[in-house]
Design an enzyme around this catalytic site. Structure first.
Site, PDB file in Angstrom:
ATOM      1  N   LYS A 138       1.267  -1.862  -0.355  1.00  0.00           N
ATOM      2  CA  LYS A 138       0.302   0.020  -0.532  1.00  0.00           C
ATOM      3  C   LYS A 138       0.994   1.058   0.638  1.00  0.00           C
ATOM      4  CE  LYS A 138      -1.733   2.637   2.201  1.00  0.00           C
ATOM      5  NZ  LYS A 138      -1.815   4.062   1.620  1.00  0.00           N
ATOM      6  N   GLY A 153       2.935   4.459  12.951  1.00  0.00           N
ATOM      7  CA  GLY A 153       3.517   3.563  13.697  1.00  0.00           C
ATOM      8  C   GLY A 153       2.930   2.981  15.156  1.00  0.00           C
ATOM      9  N   GLU A 209       9.918  16.226  13.963  1.00  0.00           N
ATOM     10  CA  GLU A 209      10.490  15.363  12.986  1.00  0.00           C
ATOM     11  C   GLU A 209      10.021  16.707  11.869  1.00  0.00           C
ATOM     12  OE1 GLU A 209       9.611  12.273  11.134  1.00  0.00           O
ATOM     13  OE2 GLU A 209      11.616  12.322   9.889  1.00  0.00           O
ATOM     14  N   GLY A 262       7.685   5.404   7.797  1.00  0.00           N
ATOM     15  CA  GLY A 262       6.104   6.229   7.486  1.00  0.00           C
ATOM     16  C   GLY A 262       6.767   7.291   9.217  1.00  0.00           C
ATOM     17  N   SER A 263       5.385   7.862   9.362  1.00  0.00           N
ATOM     18  CA  SER A 263       5.455   8.321  10.774  1.00  0.00           C
ATOM     19  C   SER A 263       5.706   7.522  12.110  1.00  0.00           C
ATOM     20  CB  SER A 263       4.556   9.737  11.015  1.00  0.00           C
ATOM     21  OG  SER A 263       3.182   8.853  10.759  1.00  0.00           O
ATOM     22  N   THR A 264       5.977   8.538  13.431  1.00  0.00           N
ATOM     23  CA  THR A 264       5.911   7.474  14.800  1.00  0.00           C
ATOM     24  C   THR A 264       4.420   7.593  15.351  1.00  0.00           C
ATOM     25  OG1 THR A 264       7.958   8.697  15.098  1.00  0.00           O
ATOM     26  CG2 THR A 264       7.042   7.457  16.677  1.00  0.00           C
ATOM     27  N   GLU A 265       3.690   8.480  14.551  1.00  0.00           N
ATOM     28  CA  GLU A 265       2.409   8.261  15.286  1.00  0.00           C
ATOM     29  C   GLU A 265       1.667   7.048  14.122  1.00  0.00           C
ATOM     30  OE1 GLU A 265       0.164   8.534  17.812  1.00  0.00           O
ATOM     31  OE2 GLU A 265       2.172   9.811  18.067  1.00  0.00           O
ATOM     32  N   CYS A 320      14.118  10.400   5.767  1.00  0.00           N
ATOM     33  CA  CYS A 320      13.859   9.872   7.172  1.00  0.00           C
ATOM     34  C   CYS A 320      15.078  10.550   7.944  1.00  0.00           C
ATOM     35  CB  CYS A 320      13.449   9.080   7.630  1.00  0.00           C
ATOM     36  SG  CYS A 320      12.360   8.073   6.027  1.00  0.00           S
ATOM     37  N   GLU A 362       9.856   1.663  10.176  1.00  0.00           N
ATOM     38  CA  GLU A 362      10.833   2.210   9.962  1.00  0.00           C
ATOM     39  C   GLU A 362      10.526   3.912  10.102  1.00  0.00           C
ATOM     40  OE1 GLU A 362      13.087   5.176   8.089  1.00  0.00           O
ATOM     41  OE2 GLU A 362      13.593   3.991   6.755  1.00  0.00           O
TER      42      GLU A 362
HETATM   43  P1  ADP Z   1       3.837  10.884   6.650  1.00  0.00           P
HETATM   44  O1  ADP Z   1       3.208  11.457   7.882  1.00  0.00           O
HETATM   45  O2  ADP Z   1       5.456  10.709   5.919  1.00  0.00           O
HETATM   46  O3  ADP Z   1       2.525  11.278   5.227  1.00  0.00           O
HETATM   47  P2  ADP Z   1       2.065   8.716   7.753  1.00  0.00           P
HETATM   48  O4  ADP Z   1       2.987   8.129   8.823  1.00  0.00           O
HETATM   49  O5  ADP Z   1       0.801   9.293   7.844  1.00  0.00           O
HETATM   50  O6  ADP Z   1       3.811   9.358   7.195  1.00  0.00           O
HETATM   51  O7  ADP Z   1       1.798   7.519   6.381  1.00  0.00           O
HETATM   52  C1  ADP Z   1       2.894   6.920   6.015  1.00  0.00           C
HETATM   53  C2  ADP Z   1       1.762   5.890   4.799  1.00  0.00           C
HETATM   54  O8  ADP Z   1       0.824   5.102   6.237  1.00  0.00           O
HETATM   55  C3  ADP Z   1       0.950   6.191   4.555  1.00  0.00           C
HETATM   56  O9  ADP Z   1       0.888   5.653   3.038  1.00  0.00           O
HETATM   57  C4  ADP Z   1      -0.948   5.704   5.182  1.00  0.00           C
HETATM   58  O10 ADP Z   1      -1.533   5.843   3.868  1.00  0.00           O
HETATM   59  C5  ADP Z   1       0.151   4.630   5.688  1.00  0.00           C
HETATM   60  N1  ADP Z   1      -0.903   4.613   7.037  1.00  0.00           N
HETATM   61  C6  ADP Z   1      -1.156   6.143   7.908  1.00  0.00           C
HETATM   62  N2  ADP Z   1      -2.519   5.835   8.773  1.00  0.00           N
HETATM   63  C7  ADP Z   1      -2.528   4.260   8.566  1.00  0.00           C
HETATM   64  C8  ADP Z   1      -3.098   3.392  10.032  1.00  0.00           C
HETATM   65  N3  ADP Z   1      -3.948   4.347  10.760  1.00  0.00           N
HETATM   66  N4  ADP Z   1      -3.109   2.325   8.754  1.00  0.00           N
HETATM   67  C9  ADP Z   1      -2.102   2.177   7.795  1.00  0.00           C
HETATM   68  N5  ADP Z   1      -1.984   2.852   7.607  1.00  0.00           N
HETATM   69  C10 ADP Z   1      -1.848   4.318   8.074  1.00  0.00           C
END
Ligand code: ADP
Length: 487
Positions: free
Chosen positions: A173, A232, A383, A227-230, A284, A250
């Site tokens: 995804k 994660g 960040e 992606g983001s820590t949140e 990152c 990561e």
């Molecule tokens: P960024 O801040 O770099 O956009 P995100 O963590 O928001 O990072 O997004 C990174 C990936 O995680 C994207 O593919 C996003 O669609 C996906 N994502 C965001 N929220 C969720 C979630 N609740 N569950 C699974 N994947 C998610």
């Protein structure tokens, strides 16, 4: 250029079951590129089913056949390199030359992992003489890969190659900001004759719909996330609420870049400018905190001025462009807010801090540097994911170690000094998963990468990828033909 925009499930392009879609935007022009099919829960269910079927077929092939298939994928990616680079440039706003470089990195990923497939081994354990005990490494099954938008092609390949090399199938995804490259990539992978239909699927959609459905699915056995820590945290919660699937995470970073007085300052300057401004600061591992030993500050600032002047901002498709667009309106606004807040709170803006005046459309931002930044300030702690550098000074090793480690993140660091003794001591004490000594952004498919602290856990690449994406089975065989009666 032909653009694929449907879901890629079971080895073919299909529209989502409720026909829903979302727009993808070119961040350099703010214009819509196309509508992209949005995968809902039903689509995710179908995808997991076909992915599981493909995985069983895939793992029943000889390891050498699977390895060869990955090498064929590498060749096919190389052949389609221009098209893939153009998609990354269009959808992600990245300078075209950077996108072309990523094609090589993607090819290397498949070449490396193609080479390890038939070298993954178990062990024989010296147990009691009347028994045989050995271990087998087995795939998890269906592995979900969820990626960020900063390097669409590379992020996808860095997940898919190790995941399928270890006998799993992969459901990717991509980030909803950059859905297009992965669809083309999936089509290329499927064109290899020995790849079962549906081994690699691509489903697009927002994190809270498509991502959640995937991470909550009991048929998914492992998640690989960048992606983001949140997010994660949300992924771990989804796992805890469902089948306890494992995760490789990561996450974010706020990486220190340390220059000692005895460093080769010119090289260090080349390093910091590349580290913090490459890809508009959307990396990152970017060195966003520059820690300079007091005696070198003036020289470092002069060197930064010279180099920043040469960073041409503009149309990503032009080969002259060094800095392309910020990925989206939201991300652009986030950077503007961080910078405006810092200026309002009295932090000294050294250069940049605005949208380039000569560009009328698209999400662009000037390389920005803040001086004498307080350690507790938001721009020093959080960040930003944009071209924003904070500069601080230090007097000695003890002080800089404290400053460098004063972060919830621990992804990467870069240390510049001519003293190899100091490099080694610093590398030992710094709390980051990657330490670059007199260099930055060095990477290789064989070298483990990942973070300490809230930058994530698990390691991608190399032997670590085999450990992450395979489970270990211990097999006991009785050789005695005798089992005691009990009680
Ligand atoms: P960024 O801040 O770099 O956009 P995100 O963590 O928001 O990072 O997004 C990174 C990936 O995680 C994207 O593919 C996003 O669609 C996906 N994502 C965001 N929220 C969720 C979630 N609740 N569950 C699974 N994947 C998610």
């Amino acid at each position: 250029m032909e653009v694929q925009s449907k879901l890629f499930i079971g080895g073919e392009f299909i529209v989502s079951s409720d026909n829903s879609s979302f727009s993808t935007i070119n961040p350099a022009t703010e214009e819509k590129i196309c509508e992209v099919s949005l995968a809902n829960e039903e689509d995710v269910n179908n995808c997991v089913l076909s992915s599981k079927k493909a995985q069983v077929e895939w793992f029943s092939l000889d390891a050498s056949q699977r390895g060869k298939a990955l090498l064929d994928i590498a060749k096919a990616i190389e052949n389609a390199g221009d098209e893939l680079a153009n998609l990354d440039c269009l959808d992600g706003g990245r300078p075209i030359l950077d996108c072309k470089e990523d094609v090589h990195a993607a090819v290397e990923m498949f070449n490396y992992f193609g080479g390890i497939v038939d070298k993954i081994k178990g062990n024989t354990i010296p147990v009691q003489n009347d028994k045989l005990c050995y271990t087998r490494r087995e795939p998890y099954g269906v592995v979900a890969a969820i990626t960020a938008w900063n390097y669409p092609l590379f992020n996808a390949c860095a997940k898919i190659a190790p995941i399928i090399a270890t006998g799993n199938s992969c459901i990717l995804k991509p980030a909803e900001e950059t859905p297009l490259t992965a669809l083309k990539l999936a089509e290329i992978i499927q064109s290899i004759r020995t790849i079962p239909q549906g081994l690699v699927s691509v489903i697009n959609g927002p994190g809270e719909i498509t991502g959640e459905a995937l991470t909550r699915h009991d048929g998914v056995s492992k998640i690989s996330f960048t992606g983001s820590t949140e997010t994660g945290r949300k992924i771990l919660r989804a796992s805890a609420d469902t089948n306890l699937k494992g995760a490789v995470l990561e996450l974010g970073g706020k990486s220190p870049f340390i220059i000692f007085d005895d460093a080769n300052i010119e090289m260090a300057l080349n390093g910091i400018v590349f580290s913090v401004f490459y890809n508009q600061g959307q990396t990152c591992t970017a060195g966003t905190r520059l820690l300079v030993q007091e005696g070198s500050l003036e020289k470092v600032l002069n060197g930064l001025d010279e180099r920043i002047e040469k960073l041409t901002i503009g149309d990503p498709i032009s080969e002259e462009t060094v800095l392309g667009a910020i990925i989206s309106k939201e991300q652009h606004q986030k950077i503007i807010n961080y910078v405006d807040d810092a200026v309002e709170s009295g932090i000294s803006l050294y250069c940049g801090g605005k949208i380039p005046s000569n560009i009328k459309k698209g999400f662009f931002y000037e390389p920005t540097v803040f001086l004498n930044v307080p350690s507790e300030s938001k721009i020093c702690k959080e960040e930003i994911f944009g071209p924003v550098l904070v500069v601080q000074t230090f007097s000695d090793e003890e002080e800089v170690i404290k400053m460098a480690n004063d972060s919830k993140y621990g992804l990467a660091s870069s240390i510049w000094t001519k003293s190899s003794q100091r490099l080694t001591l610093m590398a030992n004490r710094i709390e980051t998963g990657i330490v670059w000594c007199n260099t930055v952004f060095a990477e290789h498919p064989g070298a483990p990468a990942g973070g300490y602290k809230q930058s994530g856990y698990g390691r991608e690449y190399g032997d670590s990828a085999v450990d992450e994406y395979m489970q270990l089975k211990t097999v006991w065989v009785d050789l005695s033909d005798d089992f005691f009666s009990w009680p």
